[in-house]
Motif scaffolding. Structure first.
Motif, short mmCIF file in Angstrom:
data_model
loop_
_atom_site.label_atom_id
_atom_site.label_comp_id
_atom_site.label_asym_id
_atom_site.label_seq_id
_atom_site.Cartn_x
_atom_site.Cartn_y
_atom_site.Cartn_z
N GLN A 1 0.77 -0.82 -0.18
CA GLN A 1 0.14 0.00 -0.04
C GLN A 1 0.90 1.21 -0.29
O GLN A 1 1.81 1.34 0.80
CB GLN A 1 -0.96 -0.01 1.15
N ILE A 2 0.67 2.24 -0.76
CA ILE A 2 1.36 3.50 -0.94
C ILE A 2 0.28 4.39 -1.00
O ILE A 2 -0.52 4.61 -1.97
CB ILE A 2 2.50 3.45 -2.33
N ASP A 3 0.06 5.14 0.23
CA ASP A 3 -1.02 6.09 0.16
C ASP A 3 -2.14 5.70 0.15
O ASP A 3 -2.58 4.66 0.78
CB ASP A 3 -0.89 7.46 -0.57
N ASP A 4 -3.24 6.10 -0.89
CA ASP A 4 -4.33 5.19 -1.00
C ASP A 4 -4.40 4.14 -2.17
O ASP A 4 -5.59 3.72 -2.61
CB ASP A 4 -5.38 6.25 -1.27
N GLU A 5 -3.32 3.81 -2.66
CA GLU A 5 -3.26 2.87 -3.69
C GLU A 5 -2.62 1.65 -3.25
O GLU A 5 -1.72 1.55 -2.50
CB GLU A 5 -2.15 3.50 -4.74
N ILE A 6 -3.05 0.46 -3.89
CA ILE A 6 -2.69 -0.73 -3.35
C ILE A 6 -2.06 -1.41 -4.94
O ILE A 6 -2.78 -1.20 -5.99
CB ILE A 6 -3.74 -1.92 -3.12
N ILE A 7 -0.80 -1.75 -4.58
CA ILE A 7 -0.08 -2.52 -5.92
C ILE A 7 0.02 -3.92 -5.43
O ILE A 7 0.17 -4.31 -4.22
CB ILE A 7 1.25 -1.88 -6.33
N PHE B 1 1.66 -7.05 -12.60
CA PHE B 1 1.28 -5.92 -11.56
C PHE B 1 -0.01 -5.61 -11.81
O PHE B 1 -0.44 -5.29 -12.77
CB PHE B 1 2.17 -4.93 -11.71
N TYR B 2 -0.88 -5.32 -10.73
CA TYR B 2 -2.03 -4.49 -10.53
C TYR B 2 -2.11 -3.44 -9.68
O TYR B 2 -1.69 -3.39 -8.72
CB TYR B 2 -3.34 -5.61 -10.32
N GLU B 3 -2.91 -2.35 -10.14
CA GLU B 3 -3.05 -1.22 -9.16
C GLU B 3 -4.60 -0.74 -9.00
O GLU B 3 -5.30 -1.04 -9.77
CB GLU B 3 -2.28 -0.08 -9.84
N PHE B 4 -4.73 -0.56 -7.56
CA PHE B 4 -6.23 -0.27 -7.22
C PHE B 4 -6.01 0.90 -6.46
O PHE B 4 -5.12 1.06 -5.69
CB PHE B 4 -6.85 -1.36 -6.37
N ASP B 5 -6.80 1.81 -6.50
CA ASP B 5 -6.88 3.26 -5.96
C ASP B 5 -8.19 3.46 -5.30
O ASP B 5 -9.28 2.95 -5.82
CB ASP B 5 -6.09 4.25 -6.40
N GLY B 6 -8.33 4.39 -4.53
CA GLY B 6 -9.72 4.96 -4.06
C GLY B 6 -10.53 3.77 -3.35
O GLY B 6 -10.23 3.14 -2.43
N GLY C 1 -11.43 0.79 -4.80
CA GLY C 1 -10.71 -0.15 -5.13
C GLY C 1 -9.82 -0.75 -4.07
O GLY C 1 -9.74 -1.76 -3.65
N SER C 2 -8.98 0.35 -3.63
CA SER C 2 -8.14 0.00 -2.64
C SER C 2 -8.70 -0.45 -1.19
O SER C 2 -8.27 -1.02 -0.22
CB SER C 2 -6.98 0.92 -2.49
N PHE C 3 -9.80 0.45 -1.17
CA PHE C 3 -10.55 0.22 0.30
C PHE C 3 -11.12 -0.99 0.16
O PHE C 3 -11.17 -1.77 1.47
CB PHE C 3 -11.67 1.42 0.19
N ILE C 4 -11.62 -1.54 -0.79
CA ILE C 4 -12.42 -3.00 -0.76
C ILE C 4 -11.46 -3.92 -0.83
O ILE C 4 -11.62 -4.88 -0.04
CB ILE C 4 -13.43 -2.96 -2.38
N TRP C 5 -10.33 -3.78 -1.39
CA TRP C 5 -9.27 -4.85 -1.42
C TRP C 5 -8.74 -5.08 0.29
O TRP C 5 -8.37 -5.99 0.67
CB TRP C 5 -8.12 -4.17 -2.14
N ASN C 6 -8.63 -3.77 0.87
CA ASN C 6 -8.26 -3.94 2.35
C ASN C 6 -9.26 -4.57 3.27
O ASN C 6 -8.89 -5.11 4.17
CB ASN C 6 -7.96 -2.61 2.81
#
Length: 88
Positions: free
Chosen positions: A13-19, A28-33, A35-40
């Motif tokens: 996790q880097i800031d609000d982005e998940i790599i 590689f896949y990237e999720f932000d906003g 998407g990263s909230f749901i992933w977490n």
């Protein structure tokens, strides 16, 4: 419906982005906003619980959240990043 993340994923996790790096296919896949909230929050949480948490966090209607989350999960399933825990 409960979903689990595939094993052999490296996540950062880097800031609000998940790599996410899938070691099986070396991609590689990237999720932000949202998407990263749901992933977490998705591990061992059922769909309705995730919908409620997204609604609480982002002030969105349940029907809209459920439709968007379902689409997101279908995309993750297609990429083999998650699986349905109910199928275990």
């Amino acid at each position: 419906m409960t979903y689990k993340k595939k094993k052999k994923l490296v996540c950062e996790q880097i800031d609000d982005e998940i790599i996410v790096f899938d070691t099986d296919v070396e991609r590689f896949y990237e999720f932000d906003g949202v998407g990263s909230f749901i992933w977490n929050i998705m591990e061992d949480a059922d769909l309705e619980n995730i919908v409620q948490q997204v609604c609480d966090e982002y002030a969105v209607e349940k029907e809209t959240a459920r439709a968007d989350i379902t689409t997101f999960f279908e995309d993750l399933l297609q990429k083999n990043l998650i699986y349905r825990a109910d199928d275990e």
